[in-house]
Write a protein that holds these residues in place. Structure first.
Motif, short mmCIF file in Angstrom:
data_model
loop_
_atom_site.label_atom_id
_atom_site.label_comp_id
_atom_site.label_asym_id
_atom_site.label_seq_id
_atom_site.Cartn_x
_atom_site.Cartn_y
_atom_site.Cartn_z
N GLY A 1 -10.86 -2.20 -0.09
CA GLY A 1 -11.55 -2.08 1.15
C GLY A 1 -10.48 -2.28 2.53
O GLY A 1 -10.73 -2.02 3.80
N GLN A 2 -9.14 -2.60 2.10
CA GLN A 2 -8.14 -2.80 3.05
C GLN A 2 -7.46 -1.47 3.18
O GLN A 2 -6.70 -0.87 2.34
N VAL A 3 -7.08 -1.20 4.58
CA VAL A 3 -6.32 0.20 4.98
C VAL A 3 -4.94 -0.01 5.55
O VAL A 3 -5.18 -1.08 6.58
N GLN A 4 -3.95 0.57 5.15
CA GLN A 4 -2.80 0.40 6.04
C GLN A 4 -2.11 1.83 6.09
O GLN A 4 -2.00 2.59 4.96
N ALA A 5 -1.46 2.13 7.15
CA ALA A 5 -0.93 3.49 7.29
C ALA A 5 0.49 3.29 7.82
O ALA A 5 0.82 2.38 8.70
N ASN A 6 1.53 3.75 6.84
CA ASN A 6 2.77 3.57 7.29
C ASN A 6 3.49 4.83 7.76
O ASN A 6 3.36 5.97 7.18
N PRO A 7 4.07 4.77 9.18
CA PRO A 7 4.56 6.09 9.57
C PRO A 7 5.91 6.38 8.79
O PRO A 7 6.68 5.66 8.41
N LYS A 8 5.85 7.60 8.44
CA LYS A 8 6.98 8.13 7.70
C LYS A 8 7.82 9.11 8.33
O LYS A 8 9.07 9.24 7.98
N ALA A 9 7.31 9.89 9.08
CA ALA A 9 8.21 11.14 10.01
C ALA A 9 7.56 11.74 11.16
O ALA A 9 6.47 11.47 11.17
N GLN A 10 8.33 12.30 11.82
CA GLN A 10 7.74 12.88 12.88
C GLN A 10 8.78 14.13 13.24
O GLN A 10 10.07 14.03 13.33
#
Length: 357
Positions: free
Chosen positions: A66-75
């Motif tokens: 139930g826990q969410v984490q988003a890691n920036p990878k690129a732009q």
């Protein structure tokens, strides 16, 4: 649960929150200008956004317990600070295609760093490009522009493999397997079979009286949902289904005020869907039973776009100004949230199927 046509959740501005539920995860580095689209990879929890600041951003999303984490990878960025208006993924999830105000259709191989951080151009229009989609059956990219053209691209060739004239500027489009639906100015809607050479098999006027804002194919390809600027959604079947008829309903309305339906996002497992609007509200719907499954409280800003992940248990939405009230009512700030979808929020009532994780 409430029926169609009674969809808004009243919320005074003083009580509005920044996300639809307090536990929704705020995605870092969402960009400085408006968010035009959100899309998930079909093979992994990779989320991509397109922005009016010319950026295409990518996050790797992890969900556990139930826990969410988003890691920036690129732009990466389109040329000339031009807004990016739409993105889509290849079938294997390794490539992102994009389009926008620079009149270009571009290709970005995830994990690679393109020269000058600008994705490779694979196509061009004579005006800004509103929508882009990937045709799984043929590995062809389709783009729709304000030049009243629908173009089909083989990434290995500099010229389109096909070009179709549209009756007006392309305002919205969607692809689901072999179904391509295109909505243009003037309330035109055209459906194509793209299992091989694109074949038009339906051309009709929108069932809604005002300008089209968004369109989305049913997961089973039996029809589409279309949303307009005046708070209505039309459900239209392109294939005859026993006991199912096309209809339209009111949503994203409060008292005498009507708000734009900015995005329609289907949940693949159950065939139910979400609408998001200029009123800052998210609603979950069951079209087959004509019921609203869940209405969330309004947030502080308009919601410009949204998408379910492939498994259907994560719902990303963008809190971002949609220009529905012009520059005089500009709402600063952009945020992307991820809502961990409880099955009873999105599953049709009485259905016992469960998520495929």
């Amino acid at each position: 649960m409430s029926t169609f046509g009674n969809s808004s959740v009243a919320s005074s501005s003083s009580s509005r929150s920044t996300s639809i539920t307090p536990n929704d995860y705020s995605v870092p580095h969402a960009g400085n200008e408006g968010i035009s689209s959100l899309n998930w990879s079909p093979t992994a929890n990779i989320l991509v956004s397109s922005n009016w600041d010319a950026g295409i951003r990518c996050w790797e999303v992890q969900e556990q317990g139930g826990q969410v984490q988003a890691n920036p990878k690129a732009q990466v960025n389109h040329e000339g600070s031009s807004p990016v208006l739409d993105t889509c993924f290849s079938a294997d999830g390794n490539t992102v295609f994009s389009c926008g105000g620079d009149k270009a259709v571009r290709m970005w191989q995830l994990g690679s760093a393109p020269p000058n951080n600008i994705p490779q151009q694979i196509g061009a229009h004579d005006a800004p490009v509103q929508g882009v989609g990937f045709l799984r059956a043929t590995n062809i990219v389709v783009s729709g522009g304000w030049d009243r053209k629908l173009k089909f691209w083989d990434c290995r060739q500099p010229t389109p493999v096909a070009t179709l004239d549209m009756p007006e500027r392309v305002y919205a489009m969607d692809v689901r397997d072999n179904l391509l639906v295109v909505a243009t100015a003037g309330r035109h809607i055209i459906c194509y079979d793209v299992s091989g050479q694109p074949r038009e098999y339906l051309r009709k006027e929108s069932p809604l009286k005002y300008q089209t804002r968004c369109i989305a194919c049913f997961p089973d390809q039996m029809g589409f949902a279309v949303g307009s600027i005046e708070g209505r959604v039309g459900i239209h079947y392109v294939q005859k289904v026993a006991g199912r008829d096309s209809f339209a309903f009111k949503c994203h309305r409060q008292d005498s005020n009507a708000y734009s339906v900015n995005c329609i996002a289907f949940q693949k497992q159950f065939g139910t869907f979400a609408t998001v609007g200029s009123d800052g509200i998210v609603n979950f719907w069951d079209k087959d039973n004509k019921q609203r499954l869940k209405g969330f409280n309004a947030i502080q800003r308009t919601i410009s776009c949204a998408a379910f992940n492939e498994q259907g248990n994560l719902f990303a939405y963008a809190s971002s100004y949609d220009w529905s009230q012009g520059s005089m009512h500009l709402q600063p700030g952009n945020e992307i949230f991820i809502h961990n979808v409880a099955e009873d929020e999105i599953r049709p009532k009485g259905k016992k199927a469960s998520y495929k994780r």
